[in-house]
Structures are given as C-alpha cells and as structure tokens.
Design a protein around this motif. Structure first.
Motif, PDB file in Angstrom:
ATOM      1  N   ASP A 184       0.902  -1.160  -0.073  1.00 19.66           N
ATOM      2  CA  ASP A 184      -0.019  -0.028   0.035  1.00 19.66           C
ATOM      3  C   ASP A 184       0.883   1.046   0.036  1.00 19.66           C
ATOM      4  O   ASP A 184       0.650   2.265  -0.746  1.00 19.66           O
ATOM      5  CB  ASP A 184      -0.887   0.105   1.266  1.00 19.66           C
ATOM      6  CG  ASP A 184      -1.745  -1.177   1.180  1.00 19.66           C
ATOM      7  OD1 ASP A 184      -2.188  -1.626   0.115  1.00 19.66           O
ATOM      8  OD2 ASP A 184      -2.563  -1.450   2.289  1.00 19.66           O
ATOM      9  N   GLU A 185       2.057   1.343   0.771  1.00 18.98           N
ATOM     10  CA  GLU A 185       2.808   2.406   0.789  1.00 18.98           C
ATOM     11  C   GLU A 185       3.511   2.497  -0.665  1.00 18.98           C
ATOM     12  O   GLU A 185       3.606   3.625  -1.058  1.00 18.98           O
ATOM     13  CB  GLU A 185       3.698   1.955   1.782  1.00 18.98           C
ATOM     14  CG  GLU A 185       3.372   2.347   3.348  1.00 18.98           C
ATOM     15  CD  GLU A 185       4.315   2.162   4.395  1.00 18.98           C
ATOM     16  OE1 GLU A 185       5.637   1.697   4.101  1.00 18.98           O
ATOM     17  OE2 GLU A 185       4.055   1.961   5.459  1.00 18.98           O
ATOM     18  N   ALA A 186       4.043   1.528  -1.079  1.00 21.13           N
ATOM     19  CA  ALA A 186       4.601   1.655  -2.511  1.00 21.13           C
ATOM     20  C   ALA A 186       3.584   2.155  -3.457  1.00 21.13           C
ATOM     21  O   ALA A 186       3.878   3.019  -4.260  1.00 21.13           O
ATOM     22  CB  ALA A 186       5.234   0.271  -2.932  1.00 21.13           C
ATOM     23  N   ALA A 187       2.289   1.736  -3.581  1.00 25.27           N
ATOM     24  CA  ALA A 187       1.274   2.241  -4.274  1.00 25.27           C
ATOM     25  C   ALA A 187       1.130   3.594  -4.040  1.00 25.27           C
ATOM     26  O   ALA A 187       0.926   4.329  -5.105  1.00 25.27           O
ATOM     27  CB  ALA A 187      -0.082   1.388  -4.068  1.00 25.27           C
ATOM     28  N   ARG A 188       0.945   3.993  -2.881  1.00 27.52           N
ATOM     29  CA  ARG A 188       0.696   5.337  -2.494  1.00 27.52           C
ATOM     30  C   ARG A 188       1.668   6.360  -3.132  1.00 27.52           C
ATOM     31  O   ARG A 188       1.711   7.502  -3.870  1.00 27.52           O
ATOM     32  CB  ARG A 188       0.646   5.879  -1.061  1.00 27.52           C
ATOM     33  CG  ARG A 188      -0.579   5.238  -0.312  1.00 27.52           C
ATOM     34  CD  ARG A 188      -1.062   5.849   0.828  1.00 27.52           C
ATOM     35  NE  ARG A 188       0.003   5.464   1.886  1.00 27.52           N
ATOM     36  CZ  ARG A 188      -0.335   4.228   2.552  1.00 27.52           C
ATOM     37  NH1 ARG A 188      -1.631   3.432   2.266  1.00 27.52           N
ATOM     38  NH2 ARG A 188       0.542   3.815   3.409  1.00 27.52           N
ATOM     39  N   GLU A 189       3.151   6.069  -2.933  1.00 24.75           N
ATOM     40  CA  GLU A 189       4.411   6.545  -3.528  1.00 24.75           C
ATOM     41  C   GLU A 189       4.493   6.520  -5.137  1.00 24.75           C
ATOM     42  O   GLU A 189       4.573   7.585  -5.509  1.00 24.75           O
ATOM     43  CB  GLU A 189       5.506   5.706  -2.910  1.00 24.75           C
ATOM     44  CG  GLU A 189       5.676   6.029  -1.500  1.00 24.75           C
ATOM     45  CD  GLU A 189       7.175   5.308  -1.093  1.00 24.75           C
ATOM     46  OE1 GLU A 189       7.732   4.666  -1.882  1.00 24.75           O
ATOM     47  OE2 GLU A 189       7.271   5.265   0.121  1.00 24.75           O
ATOM     48  N   ASN A 190       3.937   5.593  -5.491  1.00 24.76           N
ATOM     49  CA  ASN A 190       3.947   5.441  -7.081  1.00 24.76           C
ATOM     50  C   ASN A 190       2.673   6.251  -7.719  1.00 24.76           C
ATOM     51  O   ASN A 190       2.974   7.091  -8.593  1.00 24.76           O
ATOM     52  CB  ASN A 190       3.634   4.065  -7.583  1.00 24.76           C
ATOM     53  CG  ASN A 190       4.788   3.142  -7.315  1.00 24.76           C
ATOM     54  OD1 ASN A 190       5.964   3.621  -7.230  1.00 24.76           O
ATOM     55  ND2 ASN A 190       4.667   1.772  -7.243  1.00 24.76           N
ATOM     56  N   ARG A 191       1.585   6.168  -6.792  1.00 29.54           N
ATOM     57  CA  ARG A 191       0.538   7.258  -7.494  1.00 29.54           C
ATOM     58  C   ARG A 191       1.009   8.672  -7.196  1.00 29.54           C
ATOM     59  O   ARG A 191       0.679   9.550  -7.961  1.00 29.54           O
ATOM     60  CB  ARG A 191      -0.758   6.821  -6.483  1.00 29.54           C
ATOM     61  CG  ARG A 191      -1.930   7.784  -7.004  1.00 29.54           C
ATOM     62  CD  ARG A 191      -2.965   7.218  -5.980  1.00 29.54           C
ATOM     63  NE  ARG A 191      -3.525   5.934  -6.012  1.00 29.54           N
ATOM     64  CZ  ARG A 191      -3.374   5.331  -5.107  1.00 29.54           C
ATOM     65  NH1 ARG A 191      -2.691   5.795  -3.929  1.00 29.54           N
ATOM     66  NH2 ARG A 191      -3.481   3.843  -5.087  1.00 29.54           N
ATOM     67  N   GLN A 192       1.597   8.939  -6.268  1.00 32.33           N
ATOM     68  CA  GLN A 192       1.873  10.216  -5.788  1.00 32.33           C
ATOM     69  C   GLN A 192       3.159  10.794  -6.787  1.00 32.33           C
ATOM     70  O   GLN A 192       3.072  11.944  -7.353  1.00 32.33           O
ATOM     71  CB  GLN A 192       2.493  10.485  -4.553  1.00 32.33           C
ATOM     72  CG  GLN A 192       2.983  12.026  -4.106  1.00 32.33           C
ATOM     73  CD  GLN A 192       1.795  12.931  -3.850  1.00 32.33           C
ATOM     74  OE1 GLN A 192       0.650  12.314  -3.687  1.00 32.33           O
ATOM     75  NE2 GLN A 192       1.804  14.221  -4.133  1.00 32.33           N
ATOM     76  N   LYS A 193       3.900   9.936  -7.340  1.00 33.26           N
ATOM     77  CA  LYS A 193       4.949  10.347  -8.288  1.00 33.26           C
ATOM     78  C   LYS A 193       4.392  10.391  -9.351  1.00 33.26           C
ATOM     79  O   LYS A 193       4.751  11.377 -10.130  1.00 33.26           O
ATOM     80  CB  LYS A 193       6.087   9.066  -8.180  1.00 33.26           C
ATOM     81  CG  LYS A 193       6.957   8.849  -7.160  1.00 33.26           C
ATOM     82  CD  LYS A 193       8.087   7.892  -7.166  1.00 33.26           C
ATOM     83  CE  LYS A 193       8.872   7.496  -6.170  1.00 33.26           C
ATOM     84  NZ  LYS A 193       9.943   6.511  -6.430  1.00 33.26           N
ATOM     85  N   THR A 194       3.098   9.626  -9.883  1.00 32.97           N
ATOM     86  CA  THR A 194       2.636   9.887 -11.105  1.00 32.97           C
ATOM     87  C   THR A 194       1.998  11.162 -11.076  1.00 32.97           C
ATOM     88  O   THR A 194       2.051  12.034 -12.223  1.00 32.97           O
ATOM     89  CB  THR A 194       1.571   8.502 -11.405  1.00 32.97           C
ATOM     90  OG1 THR A 194       2.103   7.382 -11.138  1.00 32.97           O
ATOM     91  CG2 THR A 194       0.902   8.772 -12.596  1.00 32.97           C
TER      92      THR A 194
END
Length: 337
Positions: free
Chosen positions: A92-102
């Motif tokens: 979930d943290e990695a997904a949030r980081e990827n979403r924020q990066k996107t």
C-alpha cells in the motif's frame, strides 16, 4: 488483501515463498528428536498398551500432547497473518508513493507544457512585432526616396501644342497623296496589254507552262505524302516499342510482386509452423514436469527421521505384533515390571 484468495491457498508454500520479503516467512519446524519428554511419553504409551487402557485414555493423552503443538500452530498462524499484513502495508505504501510520483509527474509535465506554450506565444508575438516594425520602417524609407522616373515632366507650351496639331494634319495630307499616287499607278498598269512574265523573252506556250507547273505540284504533293507516310510509320514504330516496353515492365513488376508474395507466404508459414512446434514442445515439457512433480506438503517441509525415532517406531511395531499374537492365544500380555 492484495487479491481475494481462500485461507487454504494463503497457507500454501507458493504464497509463503513467493515475492520479495525482507525477513523469511514463518514456517513450522517439527520438534522430533529434540523434545525431552519423548521418553516419558513412550513409557506412558507402553504402559497404556500393556495395561489395555480404554481408547478414551489414549484420546486424553493425545489431547494433552497436542496442546503444545496447537499453541505452536496458533503462534504460527499469528506470525503468518502479521507477515501478510506487513506485506500488504508495504505494498500500500509503495502504491501510494507510485501514485504520488505519477501525480507529481503529470503536474510537472503540465507545468512544463504551459511554460513551453507561453514561451512559444511570446516568441511569435515578438516576431510579429519585429515584422510590423520592420515593415513600417521600410514603408517610411520608401516614401522618403525620390520618385522612380524622376521629377514630373513640364507642361507643354502652346507652341508645342500647335506644332503637334500641324504635324498630325501634315501626316494625313501625306497619306492622302500616297493613296492617290498608288491609284494612278494601278490605272497605268491596267492600260498596258496583258502578258505573262513566265513566257520570257522568246515566249513559251501557255499549255506547256501549265503542264510544267502541274508536274511540279504533283511531285511536291507526292513527296509530301511520302514524308507524311514515313512520319506515320516512324510514329507507329515508336508507339509499338513503347507499348511493348511498358507491357514488359508491367509483367516484370507483376512477377516481382508475385515472387515477393510467395516468399512472404512461405516465411509466414514457416514462422507459424515453428511457433506451433514451440507451443507443442512447451506443452509437452510442462505436462512432463507436472507428471514428475512430487506431491506437496501444504507449506510444511518434510524432515528426515532421526535414528532415535526409527528405533521407537521399530519398538512400537514389535510391541504391536507381540500384543496381537498374545491376544489371539488367549493368554494375554503380562508386564515384566
């Protein structure tokens, strides 16, 4: 959860060992050969068998013995759930980081695009202003230059106007005199006797002159006809050569296209056959691996039996055989103790 799975599937070795883990997944380890109470349990089991205890007593002992294993199973299940929750949290943290990066990347792209469009608009505005100013300066510079043909001509005087009028009248008078002289000369020619200039000084018959001119005209006409026929033949020959060359070129192009098409069809068939053969070989290898794969143990890794356990199993088997033979004879089994 990452995806909907059953509890039985999450407890398999595939789910436990799959992916990347910082710490190894919890796995159950058999305590065979390391339990200090194993000898006591063995003696107790022997005593129960020799004393012919009821089956409820065996169930009670088995329940007492399995209590520790049940606690280990509970601890293992708790550790397993914590590992799954930790993996889910990291994902979930990695997904949030990827979403924020996107999102940050999209914002940066929009900002750079807006800046680029603004710079392009400013540049086009500057070019337009530069063109307008240069055009205005050029018009002012052209207006400041002298006229192309110099200063305007001076107005003609009255004397010049009278002279131009008199010259026109003089031209009309000379034209009238020219036509009068021509008319007088024509009348003079008509008064002379008519005679052909082709007769020459000695004179020739008129019919001979006509025949000569007729022969010359017919020869010229025949030569013109022959030249026209030769030109037509040359034109037809060039046309036939061009038609044959174009037809030959079309045939060569069609043959080249047909060869290319056949070669492409052969290549496509060969690739398709190779792909089908590859698929069949992979399916056969996969089926062979599936047939030769050993039976799974649902997450538990089998351990080799120790020598002590092998001796205990042999003793139990021997004891069970002695008990069966004694019961069949009717004498029973007596404890040596």
């Amino acid at each position: 959860m990452l995806f909907p799975l059953s509890k039985s599937f999450t407890s398999t070795r595939l789910f436990q060992s799959g992916g990347q883990h910082d710490s190894p997944s919890a796995s159950r380890m058999w305590a065979t050969g390391r339990d200090p109470d194993a000898e006591d349990r063995t003696l107790e089991l022997h005593r129960m068998l020799t004393e012919r205890k009821p089956f409820e007593e065996q169930l009670r002992v088995a329940k007492c013995r399995s209590e520790s294993l049940r606690k280990q199973d509970v601890d293992f299940g708790r550790a397993h759930k914590e590992a799954i929750a930790e993996v889910q949290q990291r994902l979930d943290e990695a997904a949030r980081e990827n979403r924020q990066k996107t999102i940050d990347g999209i914002r940066e792209a929009n900002r750079m695009r807006a800046a680029s469009e603004g710079v392009l608009a400013d540049r086009m505005r500057e070019q337009q202003e530069s063109y307008t100013s240069q055009k205005k300066e050029m018009e002012e510079r052209v207006k400041g230059l002298p006229k192309l043909c110099g200063a305007p001509p001076t107005r003609e005087t009255a004397e010049r106007r009278e002279q131009r009028t008199s010259n026109r009248q003089a031209m009309k008078l000379q034209t009238r005199q020219y036509f009068e002289e021509r008319r007088a000369l024509q009348e003079k020619f008509e008064e002379r006797p008519k005679r052909s200039f082709s007769q020459g000084a000695v004179g020739r018959p008129k019919d001979e002159v006509i025949e000569e001119k007729k022969a010359d005209g017919l020869s010229a006409l025949a030569k013109t006809g022959r030249d026209y026929e030769a030109q037509l033949e040359d034109l037809y020959s060039k046309h036939q050569k061009r038609v044959r060359a174009e037809r030959r070129q079309r045939e060569e192009d069609f043959q080249a296209h047909l060869d290319h098409r056949l070669a492409a069809s052969d290549e496509l068939f060969a690739r398709r056959s190779a792909l089908q053969e590859k698929i069949r070989s992979e399916a056969a290898e996969r089926e062979e691996r599936r047939q030769s794969r050993a039976k799974g143990f649902h997450g538990y890794s089998p351990k080799a039996k120790s020598e002590r356990r092998l001796r205990e199993e042999a003793a139990r088997a021997k004891l069970a055989g002695a008990t069966t033979s004694g019961g069949g004879a009717g004498g029973g089994f007596r404890s040596t103790a």
